[in-house]
Design a protein around this motif. Structure first.
Motif, PDB file in Angstrom:
ATOM      1  N   MET A  83     -21.467  80.509 -44.435  1.00  0.00           N
ATOM      2  CA  MET A  83     -21.611  80.560 -42.923  1.00  0.00           C
ATOM      3  C   MET A  83     -21.896  78.957 -42.504  1.00  0.00           C
ATOM      4  SD  MET A  83     -23.796  84.036 -42.266  1.00  0.00           S
ATOM      5  CE  MET A  83     -23.098  85.551 -42.629  1.00  0.00           C
ATOM      6  N   GLU A  86     -18.787  77.008 -42.395  1.00  0.00           N
ATOM      7  CA  GLU A  86     -17.724  77.393 -41.641  1.00  0.00           C
ATOM      8  C   GLU A  86     -18.478  76.778 -40.260  1.00  0.00           C
ATOM      9  OE1 GLU A  86     -14.820  79.482 -39.133  1.00  0.00           O
ATOM     10  OE2 GLU A  86     -15.017  78.758 -41.084  1.00  0.00           O
ATOM     11  N   TYR A  87     -19.418  76.817 -40.053  1.00  0.00           N
ATOM     12  CA  TYR A  87     -20.237  76.322 -38.672  1.00  0.00           C
ATOM     13  C   TYR A  87     -20.101  74.659 -38.546  1.00  0.00           C
ATOM     14  CZ  TYR A  87     -23.807  74.217 -36.090  1.00  0.00           C
ATOM     15  OH  TYR A  87     -24.727  73.144 -34.927  1.00  0.00           O
ATOM     16  N   ASN A 105     -20.512  78.611 -31.171  1.00  0.00           N
ATOM     17  CA  ASN A 105     -20.596  78.395 -32.533  1.00  0.00           C
ATOM     18  C   ASN A 105     -22.033  78.550 -33.172  1.00  0.00           C
ATOM     19  OD1 ASN A 105     -19.499  77.518 -35.129  1.00  0.00           O
ATOM     20  ND2 ASN A 105     -20.167  75.455 -34.721  1.00  0.00           N
ATOM     21  N   SER A 108     -22.992  82.215 -33.193  1.00  0.00           N
ATOM     22  CA  SER A 108     -22.516  82.789 -34.254  1.00  0.00           C
ATOM     23  C   SER A 108     -23.299  82.642 -35.709  1.00  0.00           C
ATOM     24  CB  SER A 108     -21.017  82.446 -34.444  1.00  0.00           C
ATOM     25  OG  SER A 108     -20.192  83.089 -35.712  1.00  0.00           O
ATOM     26  N   TYR A 148     -21.588  88.987 -36.048  1.00  0.00           N
ATOM     27  CA  TYR A 148     -21.190  87.731 -36.525  1.00  0.00           C
ATOM     28  C   TYR A 148     -19.741  87.694 -36.773  1.00  0.00           C
ATOM     29  CZ  TYR A 148     -20.107  83.921 -40.042  1.00  0.00           C
ATOM     30  OH  TYR A 148     -19.546  82.703 -40.580  1.00  0.00           O
ATOM     31  N   THR A 149     -19.218  88.755 -37.548  1.00  0.00           N
ATOM     32  CA  THR A 149     -17.730  89.129 -37.666  1.00  0.00           C
ATOM     33  C   THR A 149     -16.919  88.952 -35.979  1.00  0.00           C
ATOM     34  OG1 THR A 149     -17.748  91.521 -37.535  1.00  0.00           O
ATOM     35  CG2 THR A 149     -17.874  90.064 -39.654  1.00  0.00           C
ATOM     36  N   GLN A 152     -17.285  85.285 -34.878  1.00  0.00           N
ATOM     37  CA  GLN A 152     -16.280  84.638 -35.342  1.00  0.00           C
ATOM     38  C   GLN A 152     -14.681  85.026 -35.210  1.00  0.00           C
ATOM     39  OE1 GLN A 152     -16.249  81.879 -37.777  1.00  0.00           O
ATOM     40  NE2 GLN A 152     -18.239  81.645 -37.137  1.00  0.00           N
ATOM     41  N   SER A 153     -14.431  86.076 -35.001  1.00  0.00           N
ATOM     42  CA  SER A 153     -12.982  86.407 -34.512  1.00  0.00           C
ATOM     43  C   SER A 153     -12.646  85.924 -33.157  1.00  0.00           C
ATOM     44  CB  SER A 153     -12.996  88.180 -34.315  1.00  0.00           C
ATOM     45  OG  SER A 153     -13.110  88.635 -35.634  1.00  0.00           O
ATOM     46  N   SER A 156     -12.077  82.187 -34.023  1.00  0.00           N
ATOM     47  CA  SER A 156     -10.658  81.994 -34.685  1.00  0.00           C
ATOM     48  C   SER A 156      -9.683  82.051 -33.718  1.00  0.00           C
ATOM     49  CB  SER A 156     -10.464  83.300 -35.655  1.00  0.00           C
ATOM     50  OG  SER A 156     -11.497  83.170 -36.742  1.00  0.00           O
ATOM     51  N   ARG A 172      -8.893  89.174 -38.906  1.00  0.00           N
ATOM     52  CA  ARG A 172     -10.315  89.018 -38.719  1.00  0.00           C
ATOM     53  C   ARG A 172     -10.617  90.379 -37.488  1.00  0.00           C
ATOM     54  NH1 ARG A 172     -11.499  82.750 -39.284  1.00  0.00           N
ATOM     55  NH2 ARG A 172     -11.190  82.276 -41.319  1.00  0.00           N
ATOM     56  N   TYR A 231     -11.468  83.529 -44.926  1.00  0.00           N
ATOM     57  CA  TYR A 231     -11.986  82.013 -45.021  1.00  0.00           C
ATOM     58  C   TYR A 231     -11.603  81.027 -45.932  1.00  0.00           C
ATOM     59  CZ  TYR A 231     -16.119  82.836 -41.835  1.00  0.00           C
ATOM     60  OH  TYR A 231     -16.810  83.186 -40.852  1.00  0.00           O
TER      61      TYR A 231
END
Length: 250
Positions: A83, A86-87, A105, A108, A148-149, A152-153, A156, A172, A231
């Motif tokens: 995570m 990704e951040y 960001n 998340s 979180y998902t 993140q979607s 994306s 996602r 990811y």
């Protein structure tokens, strides 16, 4: 510091060694093994039923509880590292393209960290010993994990085409919706049943609610696993570098 990877000459680099790809790859394999190995051990020892025990049930009795706690803790820390990577990647995308809000960001990443803490609670406090703390950790893990998902979607889609492909964005979104829909019956049915026991018979009261809750728990959990699988494409595009600055002392 995030840096874009360079393509290896002649394409000789193994795919999972490209960029930071090894991190989500390890997370997916290790987390899947965590749930499957503890389930197999518990099943062989007849500590749980064959059909749809709670994931926590498979790690409630020694020795599988030791295996489950150890592997789940590593899963939580690996998820945190993934995570964070990704951040940092999304943060760098914002610096270059302005496509993703820094607040989104950070939000998340924040809920993702809380989800990892919840998993640590689940790994440390077994349901048969400290049920209240275990359930609190499970609620943290599932609720904040689903959040979180979803976030993140959204990220994306906003970062496309600089991050993932459109196909990955759709996948996602599908996984986040699936997790979102499954987490509610997981929690509601578990709260309604109230009791925690390792063996169920079809004639038991609330047996149907137990099966629904356990099935949705497995669906939610593996939605998380497959979400991190997406990811891999992104993590092939960058590397992280640690910079050490020494203080000058007179």
């Amino acid at each position: 510091m995030v840096t874009h990877r360079l393509h290896s000459p002649s394409g000789k680099m193994v795919w999972f060694m490209e960029g930071m790809c090894l991190l989500p790859t390890f997370l997916v394999i290790w987390s899947s093994s965590t749930f499957i190995v503890s389930y197999i051990i518990a099943l062989l020892r007849r500590d749980v039923d064959v059909i749809l025990p709670y994931i926590s049930d498979t790690g409630a009795t020694p020795p599988e509880s030791c295996v489950f706690g150890f592997m789940s803790t590593i899963t939580a820390f690996t998820a945190f590292a993934t995570m964070y990577a990704e951040y940092k990647f999304v943060k760098r995308l914002h610096e270059r393209t302005g496509s993703v809000s820094p607040h989104l960001n950070k939000a998340s990443f924040g809920v993702g960290v809380i989800s990892c803490v919840g998993m640590c609670f689940v790994a440390t406090f077994q349901e048969t010993t400290v049920m209240a703390v275990h359930d609190f950790g499970a609620a943290m893990f599932f609720v904040f994990g689903v959040t979180y998902t979803v976030l993140q979607s959204v990220i994306s889609y906003r970062s496309h085409p600089y991050g993932s492909s459109k196909c990955i964005c759709h996948f996602r979104a599908f996984l986040s919706v699936l997790a979102f829909l499954a987490v509610f019956p997981t929690i509601f049915c578990a709260v309604t049943v109230g009791t925690s026991k390792l063996h169920w018979n079809s004639g038991d009261k609330d047996y149907t609610l137990h099966i629904v809750s356990a099935a949705c728990e497995w669906i939610t959990t593996f939605s998380f696993v497959f979400f991190f699988l997406t990811y891999i494409q992104e993590f092939q595009q960058f590397t992280l570098r640690v910079t050490v600055n020494l203080m000058e002392y007179s």
